[in-house]
Design a protein around this motif. Structure first.
Motif, PDB file in Angstrom:
ATOM      1  N   LEU A  96       0.862  -1.165   0.000  1.00 43.79           N
ATOM      2  CA  LEU A  96       0.000   0.000   0.000  1.00 43.79           C
ATOM      3  C   LEU A  96       0.904   1.222   0.000  1.00 43.79           C
ATOM      4  CD1 LEU A  96      -2.529  -1.194   2.675  1.00 43.79           C
ATOM      5  CD2 LEU A  96      -2.952  -0.983   0.256  1.00 43.79           C
TER       6      LEU A  96
ATOM      7  N   GLU B 277      -4.284   8.305   6.410  1.00 44.07           N
ATOM      8  CA  GLU B 277      -3.746   7.531   7.521  1.00 44.07           C
ATOM      9  C   GLU B 277      -4.557   6.240   7.599  1.00 44.07           C
ATOM     10  OE1 GLU B 277      -3.561   8.348  12.057  1.00 44.07           O
ATOM     11  OE2 GLU B 277      -3.134  10.192  10.908  1.00 44.07           O
ATOM     12  N   ILE B 278      -3.903   5.114   7.429  1.00 45.58           N
ATOM     13  CA  ILE B 278      -4.642   3.856   7.394  1.00 45.58           C
ATOM     14  C   ILE B 278      -4.454   3.118   8.715  1.00 45.58           C
ATOM     15  CG2 ILE B 278      -4.861   1.636   6.191  1.00 45.58           C
ATOM     16  CD1 ILE B 278      -3.822   3.340   3.716  1.00 45.58           C
ATOM     17  N   PRO B 279      -5.533   2.974   9.463  1.00 44.91           N
ATOM     18  CA  PRO B 279      -5.410   2.335  10.774  1.00 44.91           C
ATOM     19  C   PRO B 279      -4.854   0.920  10.639  1.00 44.91           C
ATOM     20  CG  PRO B 279      -7.615   3.232  10.444  1.00 44.91           C
ATOM     21  CD  PRO B 279      -6.916   3.326   9.134  1.00 44.91           C
TER      22      PRO B 279
ATOM     23  N   SER C  56      -6.599  -2.746   9.284  1.00 41.04           N
ATOM     24  CA  SER C  56      -7.724  -2.638   8.347  1.00 41.04           C
ATOM     25  C   SER C  56      -7.408  -3.446   7.093  1.00 41.04           C
ATOM     26  CB  SER C  56      -8.035  -1.182   7.997  1.00 41.04           C
ATOM     27  OG  SER C  56      -6.881  -0.418   7.955  1.00 41.04           O
ATOM     28  N   PHE C  57      -8.449  -3.909   6.468  1.00 47.61           N
ATOM     29  CA  PHE C  57      -8.252  -4.745   5.276  1.00 47.61           C
ATOM     30  C   PHE C  57      -9.425  -4.547   4.342  1.00 47.61           C
ATOM     31  CE2 PHE C  57     -10.451  -7.119   8.536  1.00 47.61           C
ATOM     32  CZ  PHE C  57     -11.521  -7.658   7.865  1.00 47.61           C
ATOM     33  N   ASN C  58      -9.214  -4.905   3.090  1.00 44.11           N
ATOM     34  CA  ASN C  58     -10.262  -4.809   2.083  1.00 44.11           C
ATOM     35  C   ASN C  58     -11.350  -5.852   2.390  1.00 44.11           C
ATOM     36  OD1 ASN C  58     -11.824  -4.927  -0.270  1.00 44.11           O
ATOM     37  ND2 ASN C  58     -10.072  -4.370  -1.556  1.00 44.11           N
ATOM     38  N   PRO C  59     -12.608  -5.425   2.556  1.00 43.67           N
ATOM     39  CA  PRO C  59     -13.652  -6.379   2.971  1.00 43.67           C
ATOM     40  C   PRO C  59     -13.885  -7.528   1.994  1.00 43.67           C
ATOM     41  CG  PRO C  59     -14.597  -4.226   2.416  1.00 43.67           C
ATOM     42  CD  PRO C  59     -13.107  -4.052   2.447  1.00 43.67           C
ATOM     43  N   VAL C  60     -13.379  -7.414   0.777  1.00 47.89           N
ATOM     44  CA  VAL C  60     -13.593  -8.513  -0.174  1.00 47.89           C
ATOM     45  C   VAL C  60     -12.569  -9.641   0.072  1.00 47.89           C
ATOM     46  CG1 VAL C  60     -12.107  -7.672  -2.069  1.00 47.89           C
ATOM     47  CG2 VAL C  60     -14.130  -8.984  -2.615  1.00 47.89           C
ATOM     48  N   GLU C  61     -11.448  -9.307   0.672  1.00 42.12           N
ATOM     49  CA  GLU C  61     -10.350 -10.286   0.735  1.00 42.12           C
ATOM     50  C   GLU C  61     -10.656 -11.570   1.500  1.00 42.12           C
ATOM     51  OE1 GLU C  61      -6.594  -8.462   1.624  1.00 42.12           O
ATOM     52  OE2 GLU C  61      -6.627  -7.291  -0.234  1.00 42.12           O
TER      53      GLU C  61
END
Ligand code: SF4
Ligand code: SF4
Lengths: 299, 72
Positions: free
Chosen positions: A5, A11-13, A16-21
């Motif tokens: 990424l 700012e990415i906590p 967190s992850f892509n809900p599709v993964e």
């Protein structure tokens, strides 16, 4: 450059992850679909629907036939079954009857479901088999090079119709309606929210459910017809679509560049195949009918 | 501070620009940089406007982007 990424502006906590993964076999990603192909978008919607419907994922099975959309079974991290060409519905029927507690979803393309497997489709709808059929309709045989399919609208140029298609095409929602499907809807890949909601609804509906998703195939359909790329097609869907819930399906044919009627057309109650089977056996055999033991011995 | 954030996996992107076009608050634009496959991935041009609605995530056919709200 390895996968990472690179975004710096947000700012990415952590965590967190892509809900599709969680729904994908990540070792197989990136997938083979072309840039601007709509199939991946439909997969996003399907995973959101599974999340929202709170389905027990151990009891969901995906069955695909052959073709670009047929690849979905290979990418979905669910029990999945990539069957022979056109035969997704018969495999799904067997799966459902042997193990009625499974939620069986057929995920395939228009060529697979309506040409090679057309006969299976009409009979599964007639019987009201309790399976859900999701058809990504890109209006062509994509994987084999863009030949005319039973869904290709008139005047379109295809690999097998260099001077334009002249044979009438199937209107899939009308076909499903006429054969007796319990639930019939159509969306395009532009309508992601509505599509996800419709998929959630069909997962909860008993009987034969059918959702058609009109989707771009920029590589073999749009390019040959000078209709631009995936994004141009999405803009066309946005501009040309009309939501008409409950519209008579006979008025909803797709054309080369005209209006696309979308919405939920049919939502009706009919006893499904398994209920009819049991009712008939009880009536004919009375006490001599023992309900079959169903389910998998391991679960 | 914005309500949400958007995360981009630039290497997975094939540059279709669905997210750029359909983000309701115009948070994204295609970058002029290339990823290693030769596509232009999106980058964030207005992070303060991101609501975390995840429409970009629903549109992305390559599973390369998603949005989410910050936990407050
Ligand atoms: S050939 Fe068409 S349907 Fe197949 S992956 Fe490419 S764009 Fe999608
Ligand atoms: S999460 Fe919503 S607001 Fe944020 S970039 Fe994605 S589409 Fe735009």
């Amino acid at each position: 450059m390895s996968e990472q990424l690179l975004e710096v502006e947000c700012e990415i906590p952590e965590g967190s992850f892509n809900p599709v993964e969680p729904f994908l076999r990540m070792d197989r990603i990136p997938h083979i679909w072309c840039a601007g192909c709509g199939i991946g978008t439909t997969v996003n919607c399907f995973t959101r629907a599974l999340l929202e419907s709170k389905a027990n994922l151990d009891k969901v099975a995906i069955v695909s036939g052959i073709g670009c959309t047929g690849r979905v079974a290979g990418y979905a991290r669910l029990d999945s079954f990539h069957t022979t060409h056109g035969r997704a519905i018969p495999f799904a029927t067997g799966l459902k009857l042997a193990n009625p507690e499974l939620q069986v979803v057929v995920y395939s393309g228009d060529g697979d479901l309506f040409a090679i497997g057309g006969n299976h489709f009409i009979h599964a709808a007639r019987r009201n088999m309790d399976i859900k059929v999701i058809c990504v309709n890109n209006l062509t045989y994509a994987m084999t090079g863009g030949q005319t399919a039973p869904t290709t609208p008139s005047h379109v140029i295809s690999a097998t119709a260099p001077y334009g298609v002249f044979e009438p095409a199937f209107n899939l929602v009308q076909l499903a309606d006429a054969c007796g499907a319990s639930y019939v809807a159509r969306w395009t890949t532009f309508h992601v929210k509505q599509l996800a909601r419709s998929m959630e609804e069909v997962l909860k509906k008993k009987g034969f459910g059918f959702i058609e998703i009109v989707s771009p195939c920029p590589t073999l359909y749009q390019r040959r017809n000078k209709m631009g790329d995936g994004l141009d097609t999405m803009k066309y869907y946005k501009q040309a679509s009309k939501i008409r819930h409950g519209a008579p399906t006979g008025e909803c044919s797709l054309t080369k560049s005209g209006e696309i009627v979308v919405g939920k057309f049919i939502d009706r109650e009919r006893p499904d195949y398994y209920e009819l089977l049991q009712a008939q056996m009880h009536e004919s055999l009375g006490d001599r009918y023992a309900e079959p033991e169903v389910g998998c011995s391991e679960c | 501070m914005s309500k949400g954030f958007v995360a981009i996996n630039v290497e997975r992107c094939k540059g279709c620009a669905f997210c750029v076009e359909f983000c309701p608050t115009h948070v994204l634009a295609l970058s002029s940089a290339f990823n290693s496959k030769g596509y232009h991935p999106p980058h964030v041009v207005a992070s303060d406007k991101c609501s975390g609605c995840d429409l970009c995530g629903m549109y992305c056919p390559d599973f390369a982007i998603y949005g989410a709200r910050y936990a407050r």
